[in-house]
Write an enzyme that holds these catalytic residues in place. Sequence first.
Site, PDB file in Angstrom:
ATOM      1  N   ARG A  69     -13.259  -8.720   1.795  1.00 33.81           N
ATOM      2  CA  ARG A  69     -11.852  -8.423   1.506  1.00 33.81           C
ATOM      3  C   ARG A  69     -11.010  -9.668   1.793  1.00 33.81           C
ATOM      4  NH1 ARG A  69     -10.000  -3.195   1.719  1.00 33.81           N
ATOM      5  NH2 ARG A  69      -8.064  -4.151   0.959  1.00 33.81           N
ATOM      6  N   CYS A  89     -16.181   1.604   1.032  1.00 34.00           N
ATOM      7  CA  CYS A  89     -15.020   0.758   1.326  1.00 34.00           C
ATOM      8  C   CYS A  89     -14.608   0.847   2.788  1.00 34.00           C
ATOM      9  CB  CYS A  89     -13.862   1.133   0.412  1.00 34.00           C
ATOM     10  SG  CYS A  89     -13.205   2.786   0.681  1.00 34.00           S
ATOM     11  N   ARG A 110       0.885  -1.179   0.000  1.00 35.09           N
ATOM     12  CA  ARG A 110       0.000   0.000   0.000  1.00 35.09           C
ATOM     13  C   ARG A 110       0.910   1.212   0.000  1.00 35.09           C
ATOM     14  NH1 ARG A 110      -5.184   1.458   3.662  1.00 35.09           N
ATOM     15  NH2 ARG A 110      -6.037   0.135   2.026  1.00 35.09           N
ATOM     16  N   HIS A 155      -7.586   1.055  -6.219  1.00 33.95           N
ATOM     17  CA  HIS A 155      -7.728   0.158  -5.056  1.00 33.95           C
ATOM     18  C   HIS A 155      -8.423  -1.130  -5.512  1.00 33.95           C
ATOM     19  CE1 HIS A 155      -7.780  -1.181  -1.056  1.00 33.95           C
ATOM     20  NE2 HIS A 155      -8.698  -0.399  -0.519  1.00 33.95           N
ATOM     21  N   GLN A 196     -10.196  -3.929  -3.121  1.00 32.30           N
ATOM     22  CA  GLN A 196     -11.476  -3.504  -2.574  1.00 32.30           C
ATOM     23  C   GLN A 196     -12.612  -3.817  -3.541  1.00 32.30           C
ATOM     24  OE1 GLN A 196     -12.224  -1.847   0.495  1.00 32.30           O
ATOM     25  NE2 GLN A 196     -14.264  -2.465  -0.184  1.00 32.30           N
ATOM     26  N   ASP A 203     -17.565   7.301  -0.736  1.00 27.64           N
ATOM     27  CA  ASP A 203     -16.253   7.140  -0.106  1.00 27.64           C
ATOM     28  C   ASP A 203     -15.909   8.470   0.562  1.00 27.64           C
ATOM     29  OD1 ASP A 203     -13.780   6.156   0.701  1.00 27.64           O
ATOM     30  OD2 ASP A 203     -12.847   6.305  -1.274  1.00 27.64           O
TER      31      ASP A 203
HETATM   32  N1   CP Z   1     -11.119  -0.174   2.738  1.00 27.97           N
HETATM   33  C1   CP Z   1      -9.835  -0.224   3.109  1.00 27.97           C
HETATM   34  O1   CP Z   1      -8.907  -0.437   2.318  1.00 27.97           O
HETATM   35  O2   CP Z   1      -9.644  -0.043   4.459  1.00 27.97           O
HETATM   36  P1   CP Z   1      -8.264   0.167   5.222  1.00 27.97           P
HETATM   37  O3   CP Z   1      -7.731   1.526   4.818  1.00 27.97           O
HETATM   38  O4   CP Z   1      -8.624   0.107   6.666  1.00 27.97           O
HETATM   39  O5   CP Z   1      -7.315  -0.918   4.819  1.00 27.97           O
HETATM   40  N1  NVA Z   2     -10.128   6.817  -0.957  1.00 30.66           N
HETATM   41  C1  NVA Z   2      -9.651   6.382   0.327  1.00 30.66           C
HETATM   42  C2  NVA Z   2      -9.835   4.898   0.472  1.00 30.66           C
HETATM   43  C3  NVA Z   2      -9.389   4.336   1.791  1.00 30.66           C
HETATM   44  C4  NVA Z   2      -9.498   2.841   1.868  1.00 30.66           C
HETATM   45  C5  NVA Z   2      -8.195   6.765   0.508  1.00 30.66           C
HETATM   46  O1  NVA Z   2      -7.407   6.599  -0.420  1.00 30.66           O
HETATM   47  O2  NVA Z   2      -7.854   7.261   1.585  1.00 30.66           O
END
Ligand code: CP
Ligand code: NVA
Length: 308
Positions: free
Chosen positions: A294, A266, A107, A134, A137, A225
Amino acid sequence: MNSFLDIHTTPKNDLRAIIDSARAMKDARDGQPKGAPDPRQPLADRMVALIFEKPSTRTRVSFDLGVRQMGGQTLVLSGQEMQLGHGETIADTARVLSRYVDLIMIRTFEEATLLEMAEYATVPVINGLTNRTHPCQIMADVMTFEEHRGPIAGRKVVWVGDGNNVCASVMHAAGQFGFDFTFTGPQPLDPEFEWFEFARAQGVRAEIERDPVKAVQGADLVFADTWVSMHDPQSAKERRHNMLRGYQVNEELMSHAKPDALFMHCLPAHREDEVTSAVMDGPNSVVWDEAENRLHAQKAIMRWCLGV
Ligand code: CP
Ligand code: NVA
């Protein structure tokens, strides 16, 4: 060896096979304690590195748990604590990690970091979120929709708010799984034009409707989101909230979608900003199923990567 970098760059048949495999693994675990090992142990003796350069609850826990259920082990690494955060190149990090582990999930911020990791690693790399997409997700979300409502192909999916990284992966899924997509949000936050072109090239509708009420008409699925993603500067928060206030998903807005339209997010959610608690805790919300899935979807993705 397959890396799972994005939904639009993974063959359609493989995406469908991953969903089917996730479904089968979930069914096989029905009623089992969370820590019970899967009957088959496809990741036995495998070591998986989970690298986080941004915070995470779901991605971290679901990948770690998934590897353990399949008999493997994990190393959870924070980017800042690695030499990666202190000047070692991504390419060199990828080469070194490939000597220690069988699979890398990362990530990160820039998509270029993910792509460089995948280019120089000699083991598969999984995208656990970048500023741009992402995909894990949305694999879980497609699985979740189909659990509740059957095939997603031909359905109408509406994204409300910021055309961000998660939205991009929904648009990729529109093309690959064959559903229609509508974005509703303020023009400065439109998704990249390239993603509309990708979806349309696969033969589905992908359009923008500024009026959220018109946008959700006939929707089978409505997404929200956060209005401020992890890569957005906090200094932009007030401006973004001002732009997005008219795009809150609330009961009034959902009343214009199909009566059985599902709501997805998400998570983490900012209740009473992008979504009200009435919707998030309401009968059409499947946010907890998304979070659970997930786990199952990523187990299937890891097996696909490793061919096990
Ligand atoms: N939805 C998601 O990716 O959550 P986290 O940021 O908690 O991993
Ligand atoms: N759009 C959000 C998703 C988090 C899982 C971010 O990138 O922070």
